[in-house]
Design a protein around this motif. Structure first.
Motif, short mmCIF file in Angstrom:
data_model
loop_
_atom_site.label_atom_id
_atom_site.label_comp_id
_atom_site.label_asym_id
_atom_site.label_seq_id
_atom_site.Cartn_x
_atom_site.Cartn_y
_atom_site.Cartn_z
N LYS A 127 -2.20 -2.31 -9.53
CA LYS A 127 -2.45 -1.18 -9.19
C LYS A 127 -3.86 -0.99 -8.54
CE LYS A 127 -2.34 3.48 -8.88
NZ LYS A 127 -1.65 3.84 -7.76
N ALA A 128 -4.58 -1.80 -9.14
CA ALA A 128 -6.06 -1.72 -8.32
C ALA A 128 -6.18 -2.28 -7.16
CB ALA A 128 -6.95 -2.53 -9.37
N ALA A 129 -5.19 -3.27 -7.00
CA ALA A 129 -5.04 -3.72 -5.59
C ALA A 129 -4.58 -2.51 -4.30
CB ALA A 129 -4.18 -4.87 -5.45
N GLU A 130 -3.54 -1.84 -4.95
CA GLU A 130 -2.97 -0.90 -4.11
C GLU A 130 -4.07 0.21 -3.91
OE1 GLU A 130 1.50 -0.37 -5.61
OE2 GLU A 130 0.30 1.32 -5.93
N MET A 131 -4.95 0.70 -5.08
CA MET A 131 -6.13 1.54 -4.83
C MET A 131 -7.19 1.09 -3.90
SD MET A 131 -4.64 4.05 -6.55
CE MET A 131 -6.16 5.10 -6.00
N MET A 132 -7.62 -0.21 -4.01
CA MET A 132 -8.39 -0.97 -3.14
C MET A 132 -8.13 -0.74 -1.72
SD MET A 132 -11.46 -2.05 -3.17
CE MET A 132 -11.70 -2.55 -4.99
N THR A 133 -6.70 -1.20 -1.62
CA THR A 133 -6.24 -1.02 -0.19
C THR A 133 -6.16 0.33 0.60
OG1 THR A 133 -4.64 -2.68 -0.77
CG2 THR A 133 -4.23 -1.84 1.30
N TYR A 134 -5.99 1.23 -0.18
CA TYR A 134 -5.85 2.69 0.15
C TYR A 134 -7.51 3.04 0.63
CZ TYR A 134 -5.22 7.53 0.52
OH TYR A 134 -5.44 9.10 0.78
N ALA A 135 -8.27 2.69 -0.16
CA ALA A 135 -9.92 2.89 0.27
C ALA A 135 -10.16 2.09 1.62
CB ALA A 135 -10.68 2.42 -1.03
N TYR A 136 -9.76 1.08 1.71
CA TYR A 136 -10.06 0.51 3.06
C TYR A 136 -9.31 1.10 4.24
CZ TYR A 136 -12.45 -3.91 1.76
OH TYR A 136 -13.84 -4.82 1.30
N CYS A 137 -8.05 1.34 4.01
CA CYS A 137 -7.44 2.18 5.01
C CYS A 137 -8.06 3.37 5.31
CB CYS A 137 -5.86 2.44 4.68
SG CYS A 137 -4.85 0.65 4.58
N HIS A 138 -8.67 4.11 4.61
CA HIS A 138 -9.26 5.25 4.70
C HIS A 138 -10.46 5.16 5.60
CE1 HIS A 138 -11.02 9.38 4.06
NE2 HIS A 138 -11.78 8.99 3.57
N LEU A 139 -11.16 4.01 5.21
CA LEU A 139 -12.62 3.81 5.77
C LEU A 139 -12.42 3.12 7.07
CD1 LEU A 139 -14.23 2.28 2.35
CD2 LEU A 139 -14.88 4.43 3.56
N TYR A 140 -11.57 2.16 7.26
CA TYR A 140 -11.45 1.22 8.52
C TYR A 140 -10.16 1.67 9.39
CZ TYR A 140 -15.11 -0.91 5.57
OH TYR A 140 -16.31 -1.21 5.01
N LYS A 141 -9.50 2.66 8.94
CA LYS A 141 -8.35 2.95 9.82
C LYS A 141 -7.35 2.03 10.26
CE LYS A 141 -10.07 6.92 9.15
NZ LYS A 141 -9.71 8.07 8.14
N PHE A 142 -7.25 0.73 9.46
CA PHE A 142 -5.91 -0.04 9.74
C PHE A 142 -4.86 0.14 8.95
CE2 PHE A 142 -8.56 -2.60 6.81
CZ PHE A 142 -7.82 -3.08 6.09
N PRO A 143 -3.78 0.19 9.43
CA PRO A 143 -2.50 0.54 8.52
C PRO A 143 -2.10 -0.62 7.73
CG PRO A 143 -1.79 0.13 10.66
CD PRO A 143 -3.09 -0.06 11.08
N ALA A 144 -1.83 -0.19 6.41
CA ALA A 144 -1.24 -1.08 5.30
C ALA A 144 -0.27 -0.26 4.52
CB ALA A 144 -2.37 -1.38 4.50
N THR A 145 0.79 -1.39 4.37
CA THR A 145 2.11 -0.82 3.33
C THR A 145 1.98 -1.62 2.21
OG1 THR A 145 2.99 0.02 5.14
CG2 THR A 145 4.36 -0.77 3.20
N GLY A 146 1.92 -1.17 1.14
CA GLY A 146 2.45 -2.02 -0.24
C GLY A 146 3.91 -1.90 -0.34
N LEU A 147 4.22 -3.01 -0.95
CA LEU A 147 5.63 -3.02 -1.40
C LEU A 147 5.92 -3.55 -2.94
CD1 LEU A 147 7.03 -5.17 1.77
CD2 LEU A 147 7.15 -2.56 1.50
N ARG A 148 6.55 -2.45 -3.34
CA ARG A 148 6.66 -2.93 -4.99
C ARG A 148 7.93 -3.67 -5.17
NH1 ARG A 148 4.71 3.33 -6.73
NH2 ARG A 148 2.39 2.97 -6.27
N PHE A 149 7.76 -4.77 -5.52
CA PHE A 149 9.12 -5.56 -5.67
C PHE A 149 9.64 -5.61 -7.09
CE2 PHE A 149 6.67 -8.93 -2.60
CZ PHE A 149 7.27 -8.15 -1.77
N PHE A 150 11.01 -5.42 -7.08
CA PHE A 150 11.77 -5.41 -8.39
C PHE A 150 12.54 -6.65 -8.87
CE2 PHE A 150 10.59 -0.97 -7.89
CZ PHE A 150 10.95 -0.41 -8.95
N THR A 151 12.02 -7.28 -9.66
CA THR A 151 12.67 -8.68 -10.38
C THR A 151 13.35 -9.42 -9.36
OG1 THR A 151 12.98 -6.95 -12.37
CG2 THR A 151 13.96 -9.48 -12.51
#
Length: 327
Positions: A159-183
Motif C-alpha cells: 500500500k505504501a508503494a501505491e501511495m508513493m507511486t501516486y505522489a510521483y505521478c502527481h509531481l512528475y506527470k509520468f503515467p503509472a498503473t498498479g495491478l493488484r494480483f489475486f493468488t
C-alpha cells in the motif's frame, strides 16, 4: 525500444518477460536472484528467457539505489517499465519485516526515481496485491474500496508503494498503473505458495497444513491470465485523475472464488495421491477470503481471465512433475 522488467527471474516476471518477447519486444530483465527460495529455480526461468533473441539480463537489487542509478544508460531506450521485483509472502513478513521495507518501499522509490529520468518512458506498470484490502468485509474487493486496514506488514508495504507511486505521478506527470494480483498460481510457480507446497508435501508423504480448518476461499488466478493482464495494462497508459496525477489501479483476479478444500482436491486428483491434512487455525496476518471485482479491468483493459482451477492446476502439476523429474 525496450521494456524493463524487474523481478524477471521471478514467477510472474518470467512469464511477463516471455509474453513480451512473444510479441517482438526487446526486454531488459533485472533481478537480484536472492535466496528467499530456490536460486536454481530462478536460474532455470532465466535460462529459458536468455535463450531467446531480444532478452538481456542484469543482476541488480532494486533496493540498491546506486546499482539502479548506474543503469541509467541501459534505460535510455526504455518505453515501458514493468516493476515486479518485490519481497512477497504474508507470513514471512512477520519474521523479516525489514526485507519488505527494503524491497517493496525503498525498491519502489528507486525504480520511480529511475523512471522519472527515462527520456522515452510511456508507462510505468507495477505489482500490487490483493492483500492491501486487508480487513475489508465487503465482497468482491473493488478498487473503489478503502484500503487503509492492512492485516500484514507485506500488505502495508505494498500500500505504501501505491501511495508513493501516486505522489510521483502527481509531481512528475509520468503515467503509472498498479495491478493488484489475486493468488497467482501456475507453471514455474513459487515453492512457498500453496499449490507448490501442497504438491511437494503430498509427493513426499508429509502432511499439509490447512489453515482456518479449511474454511478458506481464494480467487486463484492462473499466471498466463495475469501476464495477459499486465501486457494489456502496459499498452494503456493511465490518464490523469481529477488531481492531475496520471495514476490508476486495477484488480487482476479470476473473478471466481474457490474453496481451499476443492483446490486441494484437484491437486490430489492430478497427483493421484491423497493428502494427509493437518487442520490449523487462521494464521496471524491472513484473511479467510478474497474475491476480485474485475469490472474496471474488463472495461478499460479488455482483461478476461480464461483459466479455471480445473484446467490450471493440472497444468501446474504437469510442469511440477516435469521439472522435478517425476514420472
Amino acid at each position: 525500444m525496450t521494456i524493463v522488467v524487474t523481478g524477471a527471474a521471478g514467477f510472474i516476471g518470467s512469464h511477463v518477460a516471455a509474453a513480451l518477447l512473444d510479441r517482438g519486444e526487446t526486454v531488459l530483465g533485472i533481478d537480484n536472484l536472492n535466496d528467499y527460495y530456490s536460486v536454481a529455480l530462478k536460474e532455470a526461468r532465466l535460462a529459458r528467457l536468455a535463450a531467446r533473441p531480444g532478452f538481456r539480463f542484469v543482476k541488480a537489487d532494486v533496493s540498491d539505489r546506486t546499482a539502479i542509478e548506474a543503469l541509467a544508460p541501459d534505460f535510455a531506450e526504455a518505453t515501458g517499465v514493468v516493476h515486479l521485483a518485490a519481497q512477497a509472502g504474508v507470513r514471512y513478513s512477520l519474521e523479516n519485516p525489514y526485507a519488505y521495507v527494503d524491497a517493496n518501499v525503498t525498491g519502489q522509490v528507486a525504480m520511480l526515481e529511475a523512471a522519472r529520468r527515462m527520456p522515452k518512458l510511456k508507462h510505468f506498470v507495477y505489482a500490487s496485491t490483493s492483500s492491501v484490502y486487508g480487513a475489508n468485509k465487503k465482497m468482491p474487493f473493488s478498487v473503489e474500496d478503502r484500503v487503509d486496514s492492512p492485516m500484514s506488514i507485506y500488505a502495508a508495504t505494498k500500500k505504501a508503494a501505491e501511495m508513493m507511486t501516486y505522489a510521483y505521478c502527481h509531481l512528475y506527470k509520468f503515467p503509472a498503473t498498479g495491478l493488484r494480483f489475486f493468488t497467482v498460481y501456475g507453471p514455474w510457480g513459487r515453492p512457498d505458495m500453496a499449490a507448490y507446497l501442497f504438491a511437494d508435501a503430498i509427493m513426499a508423504g508429509r502432511p499439509i497444513r490447512v489453515f482456518n480448518e479449511g474454511r478458506m476461499k481464494r480467487d486463484f488466478t492462473f499466471v498466463e491470465d495475469i501476464a495477459a493482464g499486465v501486457l494489456a495494462a502496459l499498452d494503456r497508459p493511465a490518464a490523469a485523475d481529477a488531481n492531475g496525477a496520471p495514476h490508476t489501479v486495477y484488480n487482476l483476479g479470476n473473478n471466481r472464488t474457490e474453496d481451499l478444500m476443492r483446490f486441494i482436491g484437484i491437486i490430489e486428483e492430478s497427483l493421484g495421491r491423497e493428502a494427509v491434512k493437518v487442520m490449523e487455525p487462521l494464521q496471524m496476518g491472513d484473511v479467510p477470503e478474497t474475491t476480485a471485482d474485475i469490472e474496471a479491468s474488463r472495461r478499460d483493459l479488455g482483461y478476461e481471465p480464461k483459466t479455471p482451477i480445473d484446467v490450471g492446476l493440472p497444468r501446474f502439476i504437469a510442469w511440477y512433475k516435469d521439472y522435478h523429474g517425476i514420472a
